[in-house]
Design a protein around this motif. Structure first.
Motif, mmCIF file in Angstrom:
data_model
loop_
_atom_site.group_PDB
_atom_site.id
_atom_site.type_symbol
_atom_site.label_atom_id
_atom_site.label_comp_id
_atom_site.label_asym_id
_atom_site.label_seq_id
_atom_site.Cartn_x
_atom_site.Cartn_y
_atom_site.Cartn_z
ATOM 1 N N PRO A 33 0.825 -1.205 0.000
ATOM 2 C CA PRO A 33 0.000 0.000 0.000
ATOM 3 C C PRO A 33 0.861 1.259 0.000
ATOM 4 N N GLU A 34 0.606 2.151 -0.941
ATOM 5 C CA GLU A 34 1.316 3.429 -1.005
ATOM 6 C C GLU A 34 0.338 4.475 -1.563
ATOM 7 N N GLU A 35 -0.505 4.960 -0.667
ATOM 8 C CA GLU A 35 -1.548 5.922 -1.030
ATOM 9 C C GLU A 35 -1.038 7.331 -0.743
ATOM 10 N N LEU A 36 -0.888 8.109 -1.802
ATOM 11 C CA LEU A 36 -0.386 9.468 -1.677
ATOM 12 C C LEU A 36 -1.491 10.469 -1.992
ATOM 13 N N ALA A 37 -1.584 11.500 -1.171
ATOM 14 C CA ALA A 37 -2.563 12.561 -1.359
ATOM 15 C C ALA A 37 -1.957 13.858 -0.829
ATOM 16 N N VAL A 38 -2.688 14.966 -0.993
ATOM 17 C CA VAL A 38 -2.205 16.281 -0.558
ATOM 18 C C VAL A 38 -3.297 16.977 0.242
ATOM 19 N N THR A 39 -2.908 17.602 1.352
ATOM 20 C CA THR A 39 -3.816 18.390 2.173
ATOM 21 C C THR A 39 -3.429 19.861 2.087
ATOM 22 N N ASN A 40 -4.425 20.723 1.993
ATOM 23 C CA ASN A 40 -4.195 22.163 2.054
ATOM 24 C C ASN A 40 -4.055 22.554 3.518
ATOM 25 N N SER A 41 -2.832 22.766 3.953
ATOM 26 C CA SER A 41 -2.565 23.116 5.342
ATOM 27 C C SER A 41 -2.294 24.611 5.514
ATOM 28 N N GLY A 42 -2.648 25.396 4.499
ATOM 29 C CA GLY A 42 -2.491 26.840 4.578
ATOM 30 C C GLY A 42 -3.779 27.537 4.974
ATOM 31 N N ASP A 43 -3.839 28.814 4.666
ATOM 32 C CA ASP A 43 -4.992 29.635 5.048
ATOM 33 C C ASP A 43 -5.792 30.144 3.863
ATOM 34 N N ILE A 44 -5.410 29.760 2.649
ATOM 35 C CA ILE A 44 -6.153 30.170 1.458
ATOM 36 C C ILE A 44 -6.334 28.973 0.545
ATOM 37 N N ASP A 45 -7.350 29.063 -0.312
ATOM 38 C CA ASP A 45 -7.559 28.009 -1.304
ATOM 39 C C ASP A 45 -6.387 27.996 -2.284
ATOM 40 N N GLU A 46 -6.191 26.840 -2.943
ATOM 41 C CA GLU A 46 -5.016 26.713 -3.800
ATOM 42 C C GLU A 46 -5.221 25.634 -4.856
ATOM 43 N N TYR A 47 -4.320 25.654 -5.838
ATOM 44 C CA TYR A 47 -4.161 24.550 -6.778
ATOM 45 C C TYR A 47 -2.837 23.860 -6.441
ATOM 46 N N VAL A 48 -2.807 22.548 -6.584
ATOM 47 C CA VAL A 48 -1.589 21.815 -6.222
ATOM 48 C C VAL A 48 -1.077 20.984 -7.392
ATOM 49 N N ARG A 49 0.223 20.806 -7.361
ATOM 50 C CA ARG A 49 0.917 19.961 -8.331
ATOM 51 C C ARG A 49 1.794 18.981 -7.570
ATOM 52 N N VAL A 50 1.857 17.746 -8.066
ATOM 53 C CA VAL A 50 2.715 16.723 -7.465
ATOM 54 C C VAL A 50 3.642 16.170 -8.547
ATOM 55 N N SER A 51 4.926 16.086 -8.217
ATOM 56 C CA SER A 51 5.911 15.468 -9.111
ATOM 57 C C SER A 51 6.458 14.227 -8.423
ATOM 58 N N ILE A 52 6.325 13.093 -9.083
ATOM 59 C CA ILE A 52 6.808 11.818 -8.559
ATOM 60 C C ILE A 52 8.077 11.426 -9.320
ATOM 61 N N TYR A 53 9.146 11.128 -8.585
ATOM 62 C CA TYR A 53 10.410 10.709 -9.183
ATOM 63 C C TYR A 53 10.699 9.266 -8.771
ATOM 64 N N ARG A 54 11.170 8.483 -9.717
ATOM 65 C CA ARG A 54 11.552 7.092 -9.436
ATOM 66 C C ARG A 54 12.802 6.771 -10.244
ATOM 67 N N TYR A 55 13.804 6.242 -9.565
ATOM 68 C CA TYR A 55 15.041 5.905 -10.255
ATOM 69 C C TYR A 55 15.863 4.977 -9.363
ATOM 70 N N TRP A 56 17.025 4.561 -9.889
ATOM 71 C CA TRP A 56 17.887 3.590 -9.211
ATOM 72 C C TRP A 56 19.227 4.212 -8.869
ATOM 73 N N LEU A 57 19.795 3.776 -7.754
ATOM 74 C CA LEU A 57 21.144 4.152 -7.368
ATOM 75 C C LEU A 57 22.013 2.895 -7.349
ATOM 76 N N ASP A 58 23.258 3.026 -7.800
ATOM 77 C CA ASP A 58 24.140 1.869 -7.780
ATOM 78 C C ASP A 58 24.755 1.678 -6.396
ATOM 79 N N GLY A 59 25.671 0.746 -6.281
ATOM 80 C CA GLY A 59 26.257 0.441 -4.991
ATOM 81 C C GLY A 59 27.050 1.577 -4.391
#
Length: 286
Positions: free
Chosen positions: A121-147
């Motif tokens: 399970p990996e459920e991702l969401a966003v909450t508006n924790s500010g004081d005004i209404d807003e639009y939000v953007r999410v960028s998801i990065y996935r990659y590999w690191l070597d040894g």
């Protein structure tokens, strides 16, 4: 004349029991080989969970300086719990409060090993924790690191599979997205204290990782004059780690189309209800 021979499982077992003797090296059975490189994958990914990159939330500095809206805020929510946030205060100096958490900390139950191909399970969401209404953007990065901790292209980022959900609410920006990066816009206004619908529900690391092997063959002439072949299968990516990183940012709803273009470099259309529709990207603004 010396012949060429690959020993069978039966012959190896016979030699192990002392019924034969010889100096040839044994050929590992497919079952043993499989166990070895799958175990290597378990070790690889099991050690990765604690080393995933910290999730970062931030408000676009680009647009903050122009509009002076310091009371905006966003929180990244993972499986129902806040993991990282940045909230701007009411002071005019643009100061903020933030917490940078780490994703996947509770992914694997205690006492268990990470399993390739298993759905976590990996459920991702966003909450508006500010004081005004807003639009939000999410960028998801996935990659590999070597040894050595260096980013590598030897393994496919798409094997790190974060399953997307609620596609009717989250718009994918095809111009900004790549195999390693997925850029999503929540299409509706996010009110103060509200939380978006989840953008994902399951994380799976494809078992194809365990199939990435290298094989070498060596030959040696035994005392009996027969040439014996030794086939060695190794897992070349032992010590590699996968990275899942999420970035969240927000802009105000006032003059939304201009705000989004200025902060994110993306042209949008906004209907009478405040819902977004992507209009394309005529130039990239980083």
């Amino acid at each position: 004349m010396a012949g060429t021979k690959i020993r069978s499982d039966r012959e190896r077992k016979s030699r192990k029991r002392g019924k034969e003797s010889g100096n040839g090296r044994r050929l590992e059975s497919p079952a043993v080989t499989t166990a070895l490189f799958v175990l290597a994958a378990f070790l690889l990914l099991g050690s990765t969970i604690g080393g995933t990159r910290a999730a970062l939330t931030y408000f676009s500095e680009n647009y903050t300086s122009r509009l002076e809206t310091p009371n905006i805020g966003v929180t990244l929510v993972e499986n129902g719990s806040p993991v990282s946030w940045r909230n701007y205060g009411s002071s005019s100096d643009g100061s903020w409060e933030e917490e940078k958490g780490t994703l996947l900390q509770g992914l694997v139950p205690e006492g268990e090993a990470f399993l390739l191909g298993r759905k976590y399970p990996e459920e991702l969401a966003v909450t508006n924790s500010g004081d005004i209404d807003e639009y939000v953007r999410v960028s998801i990065y996935r990659y590999w690191l070597d040894g050595n901790g260096q980013k590598t292209q030897k393994l496919d980022p798409e094997w790190i599979d974060l399953n997307r959900v609620n596609g009717q609410d989250w718009l994918v920006d095809p111009d900004a997205s790549t195999k390693e990066r997925l850029v999503l816009y929540y299409k509706d206004i996010l009110g103060v204290g509200e939380t978006t619908t989840p953008l994902s529900d399951i994380l799976t690391v494809d078992s194809s990782v365990a199939l990435q092997t290298e094989r070498s063959v060596t030959e040696k002439v035994g005392e009996d004059g027969i040439v014996y072949k030794t086939i060695t299968t190794t897992y070349p990516y032992n010590g590699f780690r996968f990275v899942l990183k999420a970035e969240v940012d927000a802009v105000q709803t006032h003059n939304a189309a201009d705000a989004i273009w200025s902060a994110w470099g993306c042209r949008v259309n906004v209907d009478g209800n405040g819902s977004l529709a992507l209009a394309g990207r005529s130039e990239r603004v980083e």
